[in-house]
Design a protein around this motif. Sequence first.
Motif, mmCIF file in Angstrom:
data_model
loop_
_atom_site.group_PDB
_atom_site.id
_atom_site.type_symbol
_atom_site.label_atom_id
_atom_site.label_comp_id
_atom_site.label_asym_id
_atom_site.label_seq_id
_atom_site.Cartn_x
_atom_site.Cartn_y
_atom_site.Cartn_z
ATOM 1 N N ILE A 60 -25.177 -43.871 -64.378
ATOM 2 C CA ILE A 60 -26.451 -43.743 -65.099
ATOM 3 C C ILE A 60 -26.595 -44.849 -66.137
ATOM 4 N N GLY A 61 -25.531 -45.148 -66.869
ATOM 5 C CA GLY A 61 -25.581 -46.211 -67.875
ATOM 6 C C GLY A 61 -25.892 -47.563 -67.253
ATOM 7 N N GLN A 62 -25.266 -47.847 -66.120
ATOM 8 C CA GLN A 62 -25.526 -49.102 -65.417
ATOM 9 C C GLN A 62 -26.973 -49.158 -64.939
ATOM 10 N N ALA A 63 -27.468 -48.032 -64.453
ATOM 11 C CA ALA A 63 -28.850 -47.984 -63.963
ATOM 12 C C ALA A 63 -29.831 -48.252 -65.104
ATOM 13 N N LYS A 64 -29.566 -47.668 -66.274
ATOM 14 C CA LYS A 64 -30.447 -47.895 -67.430
ATOM 15 C C LYS A 64 -30.501 -49.375 -67.783
ATOM 16 N N GLU A 65 -29.326 -50.031 -67.786
ATOM 17 C CA GLU A 65 -29.272 -51.460 -68.109
ATOM 18 C C GLU A 65 -30.026 -52.290 -67.077
ATOM 19 N N MET A 66 -29.812 -51.984 -65.792
ATOM 20 C CA MET A 66 -30.471 -52.723 -64.718
ATOM 21 C C MET A 66 -31.992 -52.556 -64.796
ATOM 22 N N LEU A 67 -32.439 -51.336 -65.035
ATOM 23 C CA LEU A 67 -33.870 -51.074 -65.143
ATOM 24 C C LEU A 67 -34.474 -51.781 -66.355
ATOM 25 N N GLN A 68 -33.739 -51.749 -67.464
ATOM 26 C CA GLN A 68 -34.245 -52.370 -68.688
ATOM 27 C C GLN A 68 -34.457 -53.873 -68.489
ATOM 28 N N LYS A 69 -33.559 -54.509 -67.751
ATOM 29 C CA LYS A 69 -33.707 -55.944 -67.470
ATOM 30 C C LYS A 69 -34.967 -56.220 -66.659
ATOM 31 N N ALA A 70 -35.384 -55.228 -65.886
ATOM 32 C CA ALA A 70 -36.592 -55.377 -65.066
ATOM 33 C C ALA A 70 -37.842 -54.887 -65.812
ATOM 34 N N GLY A 71 -37.684 -54.536 -67.084
ATOM 35 C CA GLY A 71 -38.826 -54.088 -67.876
ATOM 36 C C GLY A 71 -39.194 -52.630 -67.640
ATOM 37 N N ILE A 72 -38.232 -51.857 -67.161
ATOM 38 C CA ILE A 72 -38.456 -50.432 -66.869
ATOM 39 C C ILE A 72 -37.578 -49.612 -67.800
ATOM 40 N N ARG A 73 -38.159 -48.576 -68.382
ATOM 41 C CA ARG A 73 -37.420 -47.749 -69.340
ATOM 42 C C ARG A 73 -37.114 -46.391 -68.724
ATOM 43 N N MET A 74 -35.826 -46.002 -68.766
ATOM 44 C CA MET A 74 -35.450 -44.659 -68.321
ATOM 45 C C MET A 74 -35.628 -43.727 -69.511
ATOM 46 N N GLN A 97 -40.353 -45.101 -66.937
ATOM 47 C CA GLN A 97 -41.680 -45.626 -67.209
ATOM 48 C C GLN A 97 -41.709 -47.094 -66.830
ATOM 49 N N ALA A 98 -42.709 -47.449 -66.014
ATOM 50 C CA ALA A 98 -42.865 -48.821 -65.548
ATOM 51 C C ALA A 98 -44.343 -49.149 -65.436
ATOM 52 N N LEU A 99 -44.727 -50.311 -65.936
ATOM 53 C CA LEU A 99 -46.120 -50.764 -65.862
ATOM 54 C C LEU A 99 -47.098 -49.695 -66.351
ATOM 55 N N ASN A 100 -46.761 -49.074 -67.469
ATOM 56 C CA ASN A 100 -47.575 -48.000 -68.060
ATOM 57 C C ASN A 100 -47.748 -46.806 -67.130
ATOM 58 N N GLN A 101 -46.823 -46.626 -66.206
ATOM 59 C CA GLN A 101 -46.845 -45.497 -65.277
ATOM 60 C C GLN A 101 -45.551 -44.702 -65.449
ATOM 61 N N LYS A 102 -45.640 -43.391 -65.269
ATOM 62 C CA LYS A 102 -44.447 -42.544 -65.305
ATOM 63 C C LYS A 102 -44.031 -42.237 -63.877
ATOM 64 N N VAL A 103 -42.736 -42.370 -63.632
ATOM 65 C CA VAL A 103 -42.166 -42.106 -62.324
ATOM 66 C C VAL A 103 -41.066 -41.077 -62.510
ATOM 67 N N ASP A 104 -41.176 -39.973 -61.793
ATOM 68 C CA ASP A 104 -40.128 -38.963 -61.887
ATOM 69 C C ASP A 104 -39.507 -38.737 -60.519
ATOM 70 N N GLY A 105 -38.385 -38.065 -60.533
ATOM 71 C CA GLY A 105 -37.714 -37.768 -59.284
ATOM 72 C C GLY A 105 -36.414 -37.047 -59.542
ATOM 73 N N HIS A 106 -35.642 -36.896 -58.488
ATOM 74 C CA HIS A 106 -34.351 -36.241 -58.625
ATOM 75 C C HIS A 106 -33.381 -36.754 -57.566
ATOM 76 N N VAL A 107 -32.120 -36.530 -57.864
ATOM 77 C CA VAL A 107 -31.028 -36.902 -56.976
ATOM 78 C C VAL A 107 -30.241 -35.635 -56.708
ATOM 79 N N ASP A 108 -30.119 -35.263 -55.437
ATOM 80 C CA ASP A 108 -29.347 -34.089 -55.051
ATOM 81 C C ASP A 108 -28.042 -34.547 -54.434
ATOM 82 N N VAL A 109 -26.930 -34.063 -54.993
ATOM 83 C CA VAL A 109 -25.609 -34.448 -54.531
ATOM 84 C C VAL A 109 -25.047 -33.352 -53.635
ATOM 85 N N ALA A 110 -24.584 -33.744 -52.454
ATOM 86 C CA ALA A 110 -23.916 -32.824 -51.528
ATOM 87 C C ALA A 110 -22.554 -33.422 -51.178
#
Length: 104
Positions: free
Chosen positions: A26-40, A55-68
Amino acid sequence: MAKPLVVVIPHQLGLEEAHRRLDAGIGQAKEMLQKAGIRMADATWEGERLSFLVQALNQKVDGHVDVAADTVRVEVNLPLILSLFAGKIQQALDQNGTKLLTKK
């Protein structure tokens, strides 16, 4: 709203190890997204489901990850305007998710 983007990533790690790796990533994902101008804005676990909001381009994006035990299923609800980038987002999720879940 466009239909959700779904990516299923197979793995051989078992439930606990896959969950641990995703949690650590999750920490790595936050850093990668931030470099692309996207905020988790949020990422929370409830059992084996990680729910997130970015949040990206003034849009909110939600979702989920299911682990099996043998797969990880990522579902992202893209606003219509961002659905234009669905192919690139799907490719990035698949590539990065596979790297994270490859047995080492």
